[in-house]
Structures are given as C-alpha cells and as structure tokens.
Design a protein around this motif. Sequence first.
Motif, PDB file in Angstrom:
ATOM      1  N   SER A   8       0.841  -1.190   0.000  1.00  0.00           N
ATOM      2  CA  SER A   8       0.000   0.000   0.000  1.00  0.00           C
ATOM      3  C   SER A   8       0.880   1.246   0.000  1.00  0.00           C
ATOM      4  O   SER A   8       1.870   1.312   0.723  1.00  0.00           O
ATOM      5  CB  SER A   8      -0.903   0.005   1.234  1.00  0.00           C
ATOM      6  OG  SER A   8      -1.578   1.237   1.305  1.00  0.00           O
ATOM      7  N   CYS A  10      -0.487   4.143   0.734  1.00  0.00           N
ATOM      8  CA  CYS A  10      -1.158   5.042   1.661  1.00  0.00           C
ATOM      9  C   CYS A  10      -0.346   5.134   2.950  1.00  0.00           C
ATOM     10  O   CYS A  10       0.153   4.130   3.460  1.00  0.00           O
ATOM     11  CB  CYS A  10      -2.568   4.519   1.952  1.00  0.00           C
ATOM     12  SG  CYS A  10      -3.608   5.780   2.663  1.00  0.00           S
ATOM     13  N   GLU A  11      -0.207   6.344   3.489  1.00  0.00           N
ATOM     14  CA  GLU A  11       0.629   6.541   4.676  1.00  0.00           C
ATOM     15  C   GLU A  11      -0.163   6.940   5.915  1.00  0.00           C
ATOM     16  O   GLU A  11       0.388   6.970   7.005  1.00  0.00           O
ATOM     17  CB  GLU A  11       1.676   7.620   4.378  1.00  0.00           C
ATOM     18  CG  GLU A  11       2.506   7.282   3.168  1.00  0.00           C
ATOM     19  CD  GLU A  11       3.971   7.569   3.362  1.00  0.00           C
ATOM     20  OE1 GLU A  11       4.324   8.158   4.385  1.00  0.00           O
ATOM     21  OE2 GLU A  11       4.738   7.189   2.468  1.00  0.00           O
ATOM     22  N   ASP A  12      -1.426   7.244   5.780  1.00  0.00           N
ATOM     23  CA  ASP A  12      -2.191   7.765   6.915  1.00  0.00           C
ATOM     24  C   ASP A  12      -3.243   6.757   7.380  1.00  0.00           C
ATOM     25  O   ASP A  12      -4.438   7.030   7.362  1.00  0.00           O
ATOM     26  CB  ASP A  12      -2.849   9.098   6.513  1.00  0.00           C
ATOM     27  CG  ASP A  12      -3.423   9.826   7.712  1.00  0.00           C
ATOM     28  OD1 ASP A  12      -2.938   9.594   8.843  1.00  0.00           O
ATOM     29  OD2 ASP A  12      -4.372  10.616   7.527  1.00  0.00           O
ATOM     30  N   TRP A  13      -2.799   5.571   7.794  1.00  0.00           N
ATOM     31  CA  TRP A  13      -3.716   4.528   8.238  1.00  0.00           C
ATOM     32  C   TRP A  13      -4.325   4.878   9.571  1.00  0.00           C
ATOM     33  O   TRP A  13      -3.650   5.368  10.472  1.00  0.00           O
ATOM     34  CB  TRP A  13      -2.994   3.185   8.329  1.00  0.00           C
ATOM     35  CG  TRP A  13      -2.787   2.588   6.975  1.00  0.00           C
ATOM     36  CD1 TRP A  13      -1.696   2.734   6.167  1.00  0.00           C
ATOM     37  CD2 TRP A  13      -3.717   1.786   6.254  1.00  0.00           C
ATOM     38  NE1 TRP A  13      -1.892   2.068   4.987  1.00  0.00           N
ATOM     39  CE2 TRP A  13      -3.117   1.470   5.013  1.00  0.00           C
ATOM     40  CE3 TRP A  13      -4.991   1.299   6.532  1.00  0.00           C
ATOM     41  CZ2 TRP A  13      -3.749   0.688   4.055  1.00  0.00           C
ATOM     42  CZ3 TRP A  13      -5.617   0.513   5.582  1.00  0.00           C
ATOM     43  CH2 TRP A  13      -5.008   0.219   4.353  1.00  0.00           C
ATOM     44  N   ARG A  14      -5.605   4.622   9.719  1.00  0.00           N
ATOM     45  CA  ARG A  14      -6.337   4.789  10.980  1.00  0.00           C
ATOM     46  C   ARG A  14      -6.792   3.407  11.420  1.00  0.00           C
ATOM     47  O   ARG A  14      -7.535   2.742  10.693  1.00  0.00           O
ATOM     48  CB  ARG A  14      -7.560   5.693  10.790  1.00  0.00           C
ATOM     49  CG  ARG A  14      -7.224   7.054  10.259  1.00  0.00           C
ATOM     50  CD  ARG A  14      -6.667   7.923  11.354  1.00  0.00           C
ATOM     51  NE  ARG A  14      -6.318   9.220  10.807  1.00  0.00           N
ATOM     52  CZ  ARG A  14      -5.364   9.980  11.274  1.00  0.00           C
ATOM     53  NH1 ARG A  14      -4.653   9.587  12.298  1.00  0.00           N
ATOM     54  NH2 ARG A  14      -5.106  11.136  10.729  1.00  0.00           N
ATOM     55  N   THR A  33      -8.259   1.751   8.003  1.00  0.00           N
ATOM     56  CA  THR A  33      -8.685   2.416   6.776  1.00  0.00           C
ATOM     57  C   THR A  33      -7.698   3.525   6.426  1.00  0.00           C
ATOM     58  O   THR A  33      -7.088   4.129   7.304  1.00  0.00           O
ATOM     59  CB  THR A  33     -10.091   3.041   6.911  1.00  0.00           C
ATOM     60  OG1 THR A  33     -10.070   3.973   7.989  1.00  0.00           O
ATOM     61  CG2 THR A  33     -11.140   1.986   7.165  1.00  0.00           C
ATOM     62  N   CYS A  34      -7.540   3.739   5.140  1.00  0.00           N
ATOM     63  CA  CYS A  34      -6.707   4.822   4.642  1.00  0.00           C
ATOM     64  C   CYS A  34      -7.291   5.242   3.301  1.00  0.00           C
ATOM     65  O   CYS A  34      -7.287   4.450   2.356  1.00  0.00           O
ATOM     66  CB  CYS A  34      -5.265   4.355   4.490  1.00  0.00           C
ATOM     67  SG  CYS A  34      -4.135   5.692   4.054  1.00  0.00           S
ATOM     68  N   LYS A  35      -7.827   6.436   3.261  1.00  0.00           N
ATOM     69  CA  LYS A  35      -8.538   6.925   2.073  1.00  0.00           C
ATOM     70  C   LYS A  35      -9.613   5.903   1.705  1.00  0.00           C
ATOM     71  O   LYS A  35     -10.481   5.620   2.498  1.00  0.00           O
ATOM     72  CB  LYS A  35      -7.569   7.238   0.940  1.00  0.00           C
ATOM     73  CG  LYS A  35      -6.612   8.347   1.309  1.00  0.00           C
ATOM     74  CD  LYS A  35      -5.647   8.671   0.217  1.00  0.00           C
ATOM     75  CE  LYS A  35      -4.668   9.724   0.696  1.00  0.00           C
ATOM     76  NZ  LYS A  35      -3.538   9.879  -0.155  1.00  0.00           N
ATOM     77  N   SER A  38      -8.989  -0.448   2.814  1.00  0.00           N
ATOM     78  CA  SER A  38      -9.218  -0.986   4.155  1.00  0.00           C
ATOM     79  C   SER A  38      -8.499  -2.322   4.274  1.00  0.00           C
ATOM     80  O   SER A  38      -8.303  -3.030   3.293  1.00  0.00           O
ATOM     81  CB  SER A  38     -10.708  -1.138   4.446  1.00  0.00           C
ATOM     82  OG  SER A  38     -11.286  -2.091   3.596  1.00  0.00           O
TER      83      SER A  38
END
Length: 110
Positions: A8, A10-14, A33-35, A38
């Motif tokens: 992935s 994506c760098e801003d995982w919640r 989730t990130c953008k 999931s």
Amino acid sequence: EKAKKDGSKCEDWRWGPCVPNSKDCGLGYREGTCKDESKKLKCKIPCNWKKKFGADCKYKFESWGGCSAQTGLKTRSGILKKALYNAQCEETVYVTKPCSSKIKSKSKGQ
C-alpha cells in the motif's frame, strides 16, 4: 506500520481497536482504513489484561504502595509509555488490588 509492507502506498492509516473473535480476550482482528483502502490485521488481547486501559495502551508502572487500612486495597500508578495504532490513551492510570491476607513468614523449616 504493517500495512506499508503489503504494497500500500497510503501513509495515513487509521486503526480501530483489537476486537476478539469471541468473549472479551484472545485472538481477534483490528480494522484499518486509509482513504478508500481498508485492511484487517490479526491481533491478540491477553486474557489477564487490565481491560479498562485497552490492549493498545502500554504503561510503565511504579511499585505497589502500602496497604490502606480503610479500603483494604493497595494502589499504584502507571505513566503512558506507548500508544499503539493511534489509540486514545490516558496519560496516567491508577490500579488497585486487594491487600494480601497472607502473612509471609521467614521462619521456614523449623
């Protein structure tokens, strides 16, 4: 952190809390989730864990205090050491436990 190894970008995982598969401890999973992506990660909540803190909040505890004659409890505090997966953790927590009713004797073998 683990999600980056899965390819992935994506760098801003919640990440949500660890949810046990059954009851309130043991093996389970957490959702992230990130953008519009999931993922699910395996996780584990130890069954002897202090549930009110959550398994993602790690604390450094001081030694147990003396026994309170009024309450029959002893207390110690813990200061937040690490919050995993963006967990919302209290900075300081307090725990109590019953005082031991056993009297430890040093006169063994008499």
